[in-house]
Design a protein around this motif. Structure first.
Motif, PDB file in Angstrom:
ATOM      1  N   THR A 577     -37.944 -15.944 -15.671  1.00 42.20           N
ATOM      2  CA  THR A 577     -38.750 -15.103 -16.554  1.00 42.20           C
ATOM      3  C   THR A 577     -38.149 -13.705 -16.555  1.00 42.20           C
ATOM      4  O   THR A 577     -37.741 -13.188 -15.511  1.00 42.20           O
ATOM      5  N   LYS A 578     -38.106 -13.122 -17.740  1.00 46.02           N
ATOM      6  CA  LYS A 578     -37.572 -11.775 -17.911  1.00 46.02           C
ATOM      7  C   LYS A 578     -38.537 -11.003 -18.798  1.00 46.02           C
ATOM      8  O   LYS A 578     -38.799 -11.399 -19.940  1.00 46.02           O
ATOM      9  N   ARG A 579     -39.082  -9.945 -18.248  1.00 46.62           N
ATOM     10  CA  ARG A 579     -40.077  -9.180 -18.976  1.00 46.62           C
ATOM     11  C   ARG A 579     -39.778  -7.690 -18.814  1.00 46.62           C
ATOM     12  O   ARG A 579     -39.100  -7.271 -17.881  1.00 46.62           O
ATOM     13  N   GLY A 580     -40.336  -6.917 -19.738  1.00 47.90           N
ATOM     14  CA  GLY A 580     -40.104  -5.477 -19.672  1.00 47.90           C
ATOM     15  C   GLY A 580     -40.609  -4.802 -20.919  1.00 47.90           C
ATOM     16  O   GLY A 580     -41.334  -5.385 -21.731  1.00 47.90           O
ATOM     17  N   PHE A 581     -40.202  -3.549 -21.085  1.00 52.07           N
ATOM     18  CA  PHE A 581     -40.596  -2.813 -22.282  1.00 52.07           C
ATOM     19  C   PHE A 581     -39.515  -1.794 -22.624  1.00 52.07           C
ATOM     20  O   PHE A 581     -38.642  -1.468 -21.798  1.00 52.07           O
TER      21      PHE A 581
END
Length: 743
Positions: A577-581
């Motif tokens: 999983t790769k998440r961010g903003f």
């Protein structure tokens, strides 16, 4: 993103074509950073490598050992090895034409008008499905008015450049319409950034015989030397009011010296090659934070490539077609040929420990694409049919440990590996945007779908060892769904779901015929993105933000294996999983001052990492024991664009940019990253320009520019052989002057 200066207290509208039609950047429901002509000049962007870290959660750096291949990572997804048999994670497009492989992707592109960096999967609007993003290079088309430009420059390390373009006047063909053309090209040269000198540290001791091994003389004069050229022909024929035909020829060549390999770590106890390193080799060891200005390597290193691309575009406006609205048919044809050759010194010493000798890559691609685009009062739609064919053959001779083995065997060793592949892809894609007559026309919904079939044939030949071939085929269906809502004037929000897909394949560098034949499976990503695009203060302040969550399955990871047949292989490791903003800000303080900033945050983790454990004899989950490549937690970019003075003599402008990349690791295995971890870095670039200087029938521009002004010493990547690690560094401080005449 740095919008061009407009009137006081108002940012200029940026128009992009990310959705196959002209749209304001602010109306495009995609996380996208666009650089216009002024931005490209201020940031000295001429090729893919120059983009570096100017967009949030985007990192571009030279591949280990190379200057003509770049590693591109977007939101933590990357294909870290430039092997030509692997699928890129990020799609590279030139005027809408897909550029297939890493080799030669760092090529000068003449007459750039705009660069668009799209983050997130792109499949239902583009010929090739790209799993983490796309970078579009858009060139300046012929204007039909006679004119042109001539640019010349010089800098330290004996840097020199000359480039120019010529626009022909429109040629009337009577009833056959009108013809116009643009010719452009340039040459860029620079002496080596690092001198290659005779070693002074003395001999080392043979690990088996105890005899002295004297250092070899330098194989060439230096490293990171540039000798690049590019040329472009662009012909546009407006045959009728409905029909336009365009042909482009893009040619690029380079005769560089590869990046400097610097020995930064050794393990005297490691016996990966069956014996220890020669005693005394530690005399040639340097610190991983010390970018040496002089080195001693013995291989006759070179890096050469030439690339020729022919593209043909046909556009026909069908006019109003019933309920489909105004329909336009586009046809795009492309063929590209690449010849890439190099010799590398992979050990960073004046001894023949590990050399790659006369590597050769021959690559060809061909594509056909038909697009239908239409628009009505409430819809915009695209329907496409895409065919892509490619073929590559590679000769990859390796010379491992000849300083040690040649006295033992009486002859040098040369492992003449050969491999290659051919692939064929067929895809149908479409996307429909609908603006229902509700909520005061503030709402729009978009649905896209793509069907893809791809098949590959591959082979590996290890003379005297084995010869094997394999083939496979895959199909995929990838949807896209977007909802956009105009919250207020100049403020809109969107929610997007998309699926990206990357084909499977075969490991051309494999030393195991069984593992090669098994190949690896396709990778998929399900991506969710929430974004907002807004303008405030009567259009003077622009704030865009996006948050994302990517769930990747059958993750294709590059795993480097050291040893005599040192190679990288793709393996399906499991899930991540790769998440961010991301935040992007532009503020036009007044007519003279523009401030810009962007920031990216990234959080990555494995949900599953499947690997065979030889101790227990089974496949187990090692997700807690592995690293994720090229995934810095923070990226930051700041810039100031200021006009000091204006007058009848012209304008004096200043531009300064600071970019920051957090620390990251280039490999999956922590044992390799122990000697390869990349520290955070911050780079400062600037440009001072005296522009719009009036001449008789032309204008003159003079500029001073500088890159890495603080002379930061930083590693970009490494090759960890286990027994030793070779490191490659970013460029030291460079600066120069430039003059440009436009007429």
């Amino acid at each position: 993103m740095t919008p061009a200066l407009a009137q006081a207290q108002a940012l200029e509208e940026i128009v992009v074509t990310a959705q196959k039609r002209e749209q304001s950047l602010q109306d495009t429901p995609i996380a996208i950073t666009a650089f216009g002509t002024d931005d490209l000049q201020n940031m000295s962007i001429d090729d893919l490598g120059d983009l570096a870290t100017f967009a949030p959660n985007v990192m571009i750096s030279p591949a280990p050992t190379n200057t003509g291949k770049a590693v591109v990572a977007i939101r933590g997804s990357v294909t870290s090895n430039p092997a030509i048999t692997w699928e890129p994670t990020v799609g590279l497009y030139l005027d809408g034409v897909y550029v297939g492989k890493f080799s030669g992707n760092v090529m000068n592109i003449s007459e750039l008008e705009r660069v668009e960096v799209l983050r997130g999967p792109q499949g239902t609007l583009y010929g090739k499905n790209t799993i983490s993003g796309a970078i579009n290079f858009i060139t300046v088309q012929p204007s039909g008015e006679f004119g042109g430009s001539l640019r010349a420059g010089a800098g330290n390390y004996d840097y020199r450049e000359i480039a120019g373009s010529l626009d022909t006047a429109t040629l009337s063909l009577g009833d056959l319409g009108q013809l116009m053309a643009k010719i452009s090209g340039g040459i860029e040269r620079r002496d080596p950034l690092y001198d290659n000198v005779n070693a002074r540290q003395g001999p080392v001791i043979h690990p088996l015989f105890g005899t002295e091994i004297q250092p070899n003389p330098p194989g060439n004069s230096g490293h990171n030397e540039l000798d690049k050229a590019s040329a472009r022909l662009d012909v546009l024929w407006d045959a009728t009011e409905r029909l336009a035909l365009r042909y482009t020829l893009n040619y690029a060549e380079a005769d560089n010296t590869p990046g400097k390999a610097q020995l930064t770590a050794i393990d005297p106890t490691d016996t990966t090659f069956g014996f220890p390193l020669p005693a005394g080799i530690e005399k040639y060891l340097s610190d991983e934070d010390d970018n040496l200005s002089k080195s001693s390597t013995d291989a006759p290193e070179y890096e050469k490539f030439d690339s020729t691309s022919h593209s043909f575009f046909a556009t026909y406006n069908l006019g109003e077609v019933g309920s489909l609205g105004e329909v336009v048919v586009n046809y795009i044809f492309n063929t590209r040929e690449l010849d890439f050759r190099q010799t590398l010194d992979n050990d960073g010493t004046p001894f023949s420990l590990f050399h790659s000798i006369d590597q050769k890559e021959i690559y060809e691609q061909l594509s056909h694409e038909i697009q239908l685009t239409g628009a009505t009062e409430r819809t915009d739609w695209v329907l496409g049919l895409y065919y892509f064919d490619e073929e590559a053959d590679v000769l990859d001779p390796l010379a491992p440990f000849n300083e040690v083995l040649e006295p033992l065997l009486g002859a040098p060793i040369l492992l003449e590996n050969q491999y290659g592949f051919s692939a064929e892809q067929l895809a149908v894609y479409g996307q429909l945007e609908w603006r229902p007559p509700i909520l005061d026309d503030r709402l729009s919904t978009t649905l896209g779908l793509r069907w893809t079939r791809e098949k590959k044939d591959a082979y590996v030949i290890h003379p005297g060892d084995f010869s094997v071939s394999a083939n496979d085929k895959w199909t995929n269906v990838a949807p896209t769904f977007i909802v956009t809502y105009d919250i207020a004037t100049d403020i809109n929000a969107y929610a997007k779901y998309s699926r990206g897909w990357k084909a499977g394949g075969f490991n051309g560098e494999s030393n195991d015929p069984v593992a090669f034949s098994q190949g690896y499976d396709p990778q998929e990503v399900d991506a969710i993105e929430l974004g907002i695009k807004s303008r405030w203060l009567d259009g003077a302040l622009q704030l865009n933000a996006a948050a994302f969550y990517n769930d990747e399955t059958d993750l294709q990871l590059s795993v480097f294996t050291s040893g005599a047949g040192a190679s990288s292989e793709v393996r399906n490791a499991g899930e991540a999983t790769k998440r961010g903003f991301e935040l992007e800000l532009a503020y036009q303080v007044n007519a003279d001052l523009l401030l810009s900033a962007n920031y990216g945050y990234l959080d990555v983790e494995y949900k599953e990492f499947k690997e065979f454990d030889p101790v227990i004899g089974a496949v187990v989950d090692k997700s807690g024991e592995k690293d994720i490549q090229y995934a810095p937690e923070n990226t930051l970019n700041l810039s100031i664009d200021y006009t000091f003075a204006r007058g009848h003599w012209g304008e004096l402008r200043g531009y300064m940019n600071y970019s920051y990349v957090d620390d990251y690791v280039p490999y999956v295995n922590p044992s390799q990253n122990a000697s390869s971890a990349i520290d955070s870095r911050g780079l400062l670039n600037a440009r001072l320009t005296l522009a719009e200087i009036p001449l008789s029938n032309a204008t003159l521009e003079l500029a001073l520019w500088g890159k890495n002004l603080s002379d930061e010493e930083y590693r970009l990547n490494t090759v960890p052989f286990g027994t030793w690690t070779a490191s490659y560094f970013g460029d030291p401080r460079t600066y120069g002057v430039q003059a440009n005449i436009s007429f």
